[in-house]
Motif scaffolding. Structure first.
Motif, PDB file in Angstrom:
ATOM      1  N   GLY A  65      38.982  30.241  62.187  1.00 17.70           N
ATOM      2  CA  GLY A  65      38.776  31.622  62.232  1.00 17.70           C
ATOM      3  C   GLY A  65      40.349  32.284  62.113  1.00 17.70           C
ATOM      4  N   VAL A  66      41.340  31.515  61.743  1.00 21.73           N
ATOM      5  CA  VAL A  66      42.606  32.180  61.882  1.00 21.73           C
ATOM      6  C   VAL A  66      42.829  32.870  60.468  1.00 21.73           C
ATOM      7  N   ALA A  67      42.521  32.119  59.330  1.00 19.98           N
ATOM      8  CA  ALA A  67      42.660  32.753  58.086  1.00 19.98           C
ATOM      9  C   ALA A  67      41.314  33.586  57.776  1.00 19.98           C
ATOM     10  N   PRO A  68      41.450  34.714  57.108  1.00 19.42           N
ATOM     11  CA  PRO A  68      40.382  35.614  56.615  1.00 19.42           C
ATOM     12  C   PRO A  68      39.790  34.862  55.441  1.00 19.42           C
ATOM     13  N   SER A  69      38.531  35.471  55.167  1.00 15.58           N
ATOM     14  CA  SER A  69      37.744  34.818  54.474  1.00 15.58           C
ATOM     15  C   SER A  69      38.057  34.916  53.094  1.00 15.58           C
ATOM     16  N   THR A  70      37.755  33.896  51.989  1.00 10.41           N
ATOM     17  CA  THR A  70      38.515  33.931  50.688  1.00 10.41           C
ATOM     18  C   THR A  70      37.295  34.134  49.874  1.00 10.41           C
ATOM     19  N   ARG A  71      36.139  34.524  50.192  1.00 10.54           N
ATOM     20  CA  ARG A  71      34.768  34.764  49.517  1.00 10.54           C
ATOM     21  C   ARG A  71      34.988  36.020  48.854  1.00 10.54           C
ATOM     22  N   GLY A  72      34.563  36.122  47.715  1.00 11.98           N
ATOM     23  CA  GLY A  72      34.594  37.257  47.201  1.00 11.98           C
ATOM     24  C   GLY A  72      35.609  37.218  46.123  1.00 11.98           C
ATOM     25  N   THR A  92      45.489  56.263  33.523  1.00  9.29           N
ATOM     26  CA  THR A  92      44.988  55.651  34.665  1.00  9.29           C
ATOM     27  C   THR A  92      43.730  55.816  35.182  1.00  9.29           C
ATOM     28  N   ARG A  93      42.986  56.953  34.708  1.00  3.32           N
ATOM     29  CA  ARG A  93      41.755  57.618  34.977  1.00  3.32           C
ATOM     30  C   ARG A  93      40.810  56.977  34.072  1.00  3.32           C
ATOM     31  N   PRO A  94      39.791  56.266  34.266  1.00  2.00           N
ATOM     32  CA  PRO A  94      38.858  55.992  33.069  1.00  2.00           C
ATOM     33  C   PRO A  94      38.202  57.309  32.959  1.00  2.00           C
ATOM     34  N   SER A  95      37.842  57.496  31.695  1.00  2.00           N
ATOM     35  CA  SER A  95      37.244  58.643  31.159  1.00  2.00           C
ATOM     36  C   SER A  95      35.909  58.354  30.471  1.00  2.00           C
ATOM     37  N   GLY A  96      34.784  59.382  30.628  1.00  2.00           N
ATOM     38  CA  GLY A  96      33.789  58.925  30.127  1.00  2.00           C
ATOM     39  C   GLY A  96      32.854  58.196  31.203  1.00  2.00           C
ATOM     40  N   ASP A  97      31.765  57.521  30.461  1.00  2.00           N
ATOM     41  CA  ASP A  97      30.971  56.581  31.151  1.00  2.00           C
ATOM     42  C   ASP A  97      31.645  55.209  31.222  1.00  2.00           C
ATOM     43  N   VAL A  98      31.685  54.435  32.541  1.00  2.00           N
ATOM     44  CA  VAL A  98      32.371  53.238  32.478  1.00  2.00           C
ATOM     45  C   VAL A  98      31.194  52.232  32.583  1.00  2.00           C
ATOM     46  N   LYS A  99      31.125  51.254  31.575  1.00  2.00           N
ATOM     47  CA  LYS A  99      30.312  50.434  31.459  1.00  2.00           C
ATOM     48  C   LYS A  99      30.467  49.296  32.686  1.00  2.00           C
ATOM     49  N   LEU A 100      29.339  48.492  33.125  1.00  2.00           N
ATOM     50  CA  LEU A 100      29.450  47.610  34.351  1.00  2.00           C
ATOM     51  C   LEU A 100      30.009  46.404  33.929  1.00  2.00           C
ATOM     52  N   ASP A 101      31.183  46.304  33.114  1.00  2.00           N
ATOM     53  CA  ASP A 101      31.945  45.190  32.978  1.00  2.00           C
ATOM     54  C   ASP A 101      32.949  44.889  34.212  1.00  2.00           C
ATOM     55  N   SER A 102      32.833  44.003  35.069  1.00  2.00           N
ATOM     56  CA  SER A 102      33.337  43.637  36.158  1.00  2.00           C
ATOM     57  C   SER A 102      34.777  43.216  35.887  1.00  2.00           C
ATOM     58  N   GLU A 103      35.833  43.480  36.847  1.00  2.00           N
ATOM     59  CA  GLU A 103      37.085  42.816  36.665  1.00  2.00           C
ATOM     60  C   GLU A 103      37.171  41.268  37.125  1.00  2.00           C
ATOM     61  N   ASN A 104      36.264  41.157  37.809  1.00  2.00           N
ATOM     62  CA  ASN A 104      36.214  39.612  38.473  1.00  2.00           C
ATOM     63  C   ASN A 104      35.432  38.495  37.819  1.00  2.00           C
ATOM     64  N   GLY A 120      33.081  48.204  44.667  1.00  2.00           N
ATOM     65  CA  GLY A 120      32.656  46.679  44.718  1.00  2.00           C
ATOM     66  C   GLY A 120      31.138  46.760  44.943  1.00  2.00           C
ATOM     67  N   LEU A 121      30.505  45.851  44.559  1.00  2.00           N
ATOM     68  CA  LEU A 121      29.058  45.566  44.939  1.00  2.00           C
ATOM     69  C   LEU A 121      28.781  44.007  45.212  1.00  2.00           C
ATOM     70  N   TRP A 122      28.330  43.845  46.456  1.00  2.00           N
ATOM     71  CA  TRP A 122      28.196  42.570  46.922  1.00  2.00           C
ATOM     72  C   TRP A 122      26.728  42.464  47.349  1.00  2.00           C
ATOM     73  N   ARG A 123      26.116  41.375  46.600  1.00  2.00           N
ATOM     74  CA  ARG A 123      24.866  40.880  47.192  1.00  2.00           C
ATOM     75  C   ARG A 123      24.785  39.690  48.174  1.00  2.00           C
ATOM     76  N   VAL A 124      24.774  40.375  49.335  1.00  2.00           N
ATOM     77  CA  VAL A 124      25.016  39.563  50.467  1.00  2.00           C
ATOM     78  C   VAL A 124      23.918  38.390  50.568  1.00  2.00           C
ATOM     79  N   LEU A 173      30.888  41.434  42.869  1.00  2.00           N
ATOM     80  CA  LEU A 173      31.631  42.032  41.504  1.00  2.00           C
ATOM     81  C   LEU A 173      32.169  43.224  41.795  1.00  2.00           C
ATOM     82  N   TYR A 174      33.433  43.543  41.177  1.00  2.00           N
ATOM     83  CA  TYR A 174      34.020  44.680  41.447  1.00  2.00           C
ATOM     84  C   TYR A 174      34.239  45.601  40.130  1.00  2.00           C
TER      85      TYR A 174
END
Length: 546
Positions: free
Chosen positions: A87-94, A157-169, A248-252, A283-284
């Motif tokens: 329990g010392v190290a934080p979770s690496t999930r995600g 630096t600001r996304p313009s218009g509609d942003v597709k659901l193409d995740s960064e990870n 971020g969207l997380w399906r628990v 996914l974020y």
């Protein structure tokens, strides 16, 4: 006289000879030092070759060693050093444990003089405007200086218009699978009738919520500013926003299934694809370009959709059917610091960091009236009363105000002003429609007000340490989904539940030293289940459940 002088001279001669003889027989300074060293050596060194100081030091070491052996220090030290730490190290999930998708970024050219490159800029065909210093802004955004230096247009630096659901990870496969799941689940959810809220504090305290390893995941790169459970029961989904505009969207439930499959050693169809990482449900996306000031699932016409706003001056709606973050409105002059929607989903109230209020029509994507200056400083939160949508509350520096939306005009005055000793970080109406207002203040107190009954004094004051410091986001106490309890994070890395009708100690405290290693300053309650999510400054979400 001669005889006397002769005797005198003979005496001096004999005296000089005696002096020379004594000097020859006396030892030199070097000889004296050597003799003194020999004496010291003879006195301090024994047959073992150690000096008195060294012998005393060895004896002191021996006494300490004997004392440590008597106390069994060595055995205890070895046990501590070899003990497995949990329990010392934080979770690496995600996103902390996933490969970041490679993005093709536009390279910014080095600032080089066009004159040195023998390039004559075509100013006449593409000039946008000229600045006071003599430099010229070209049509493509580049800048031409009088010295002949030409610089490229700044990177947006600001996304313009509609942003597709193409995740960064994620990968193309995981993105496509998630969009398909989102369409099916949300499509069915929109067609069903709204369920009444069933989650209550009584069930939470009775069930003793716990935090398991599979219920912790890093969902955003930076600190979580807002989070909310999806009301769709077919999929346990948590949405969160962070300081840099990521959603971020997380399906628990997906993370739980993945963990159980791994523990049982079951091979899935995804194991054959070496190019994709394990799908842990996180996914974020880079939906905004700055601090997320609102992130909540909508109602009415926005049911099944996620409403977000940010300091980049944009309000967006996640449309599952289209698979995009739709840009509803964008303002170059404003930095939106707070937002809330009406229950029909047709309108919203948006506030900025200089105290202005904007009324937004979600259907047309336009402001319905000019902005109104209702505060002198940044508005931290704005919340519409579920029991009376004509009334809404705003929190700002040392003041919480209650407004009537029907009386909004130039130089409008609040219906009620609730002064606070220090900055008020949040003001939320009770979701049960009772008209009770919960505020969080830096003066180390949570307060419950009933403005329509008595606006001069709070009806309940709960003492709570709200001094989060510089690196932790300020606490924002929230109501339980049924409105029968008050929840707030704690500096002890725990979560407290209070009775909103009595100033008594916390009804329950939930914590996990093994899995919660940071302070959960932002919370969210599920509408139908006894689940509570806590977001931390590390971007992690912790879901407490029975």
């Amino acid at each position: 006289v001669c005889e006397v002088e002769a005797k005198k001279g003979g005496g001096e001669k004999r005296e000089n000879e005696n002096r020379r003889k004594s000097a020859a027989e006396a030892p030199t300074a070097t000889d004296a030092a050597a003799a003194a060293a020999a004496v010291v050596k003879n006195e301090c060194i024994d047959n073992d070759g150690l000096t008195a100081f060294e012998r005393e030091r060895e004896a002191h070491i021996a006494r300490n060693k004997a004392r440590m052996e008597a106390l069994n220090i060595k055995t205890l030290g070895d046990a501590v050093g070899t003990r497995e730490k949990k329990g010392v190290a934080p979770s690496t999930r995600g996103i902390a444990g996933k490969r970041t998708r490679e993005k093709i970024e536009a390279s910014v050219p080095t600032r080089r003089s066009s004159r040195a490159r023998n390039i004559a800029p075509e100013l006449a065909s593409g000039v946008d405007r000229e600045r006071r210093d003599g430099s010229v802004i070209l049509a493509d955004g580049a800048t031409y200086y009088p010295t002949g230096e030409l610089t490229a247009a700044p990177v947006r630096t600001r996304p313009s218009g509609d942003v597709k659901l193409d995740s960064e990870n994620g990968s193309e496969r995981t993105d496509a699978a998630f969009i398909e799941t989102l369409k099916k689940s949300m499509g069915k959810f929109i067609k069903t009738a709204e369920k009444p809220t069933t989650a209550s504090v009584a069930n939470m305290t009775g069930n003793k919520l716990k935090l398991r390893e599979c219920d912790v995941a890093k969902c955003t790169p930076k600190g979580v500013t807002h989070l909310d459970f999806s009301p769709d029961d077919s999929m346990l989904l948590v949405a969160s926003g962070d300081k840099e505009g990521h959603i971020g969207l997380w399906r628990v439930d997906q993370a739980e299934t993945s963990s159980s499959v791994k523990s049982e050693g079951v091979k899935t169809e995804n194991d054959d694809d070496e190019d994709d990482d394990d799908d842990d449900g996180v996914l974020y996306y880079k939906a905004h370009g700055a601090y997320i000031s609102h992130c909540k699932w909508g109602q009415g016409a926005l049911r099944g959709k996620l409403l977000t706003s940010a300091y980049d001056g944009a309000v967006r709606v996640l449309d599952p059917e289209r698979g995009v973050f739709q840009e509803t409105v964008y303002s170059e002059e404003d930095e939106f610091s707070a937002c809330d929607q009406f229950s029909n989903g047709h309108g919203a109230l948006v506030c900025d960091n200089v105290g202005n209020l904007h009324q937004l029509d979600m259907r047309t994507g336009k402001f319905t009236s000019p902005s109104l200056s209702i505060h002198e400083k940044k508005i931290n939160t704005v919340h519409i009363d579920p029991g009376n949508e004509h009334m809404f509350a705003t929190s700002t520096h040392q003041l919480v105000s209650v407004w009537d939306v029907r009386k909004l005009k130039k130089n409008a005055k609040a219906v009620y002003d609730l002064p606070h000793a220090k900055s008020s970080q949040a003001a939320y109406w009770n979701p049960n429609g009772s008209g009770a207002l919960l505020t969080t203040c830096y003066d180390d107190a949570l307060r419950v007000w009933h403005p329509s009954t008595d606006a001069t004094k709070e009806s309940l004051k709960i003492k709570h340490n709200n001094q989060t410091g510089r690196w932790v986001l300020p606490f924002r106490a929230i109501w339980s989904a049924a409105g029968d309890g008050v929840l707030c994070g704690s500096m002890q890395r725990s979560m407290h539940i209070f009775n909103p009708r009595a100033a008594v100690p916390a009804l329950a405290t939930f914590a996990s030293a093994d899995h919660m290693t940071a302070i959960g300053s932002r919370l969210a309650c599920h509408r139908h289940h006894d689940f509570v999510a806590a977001g931390t400054a590390s971007g992690r979400i912790h879901v407490f459940r029975a």
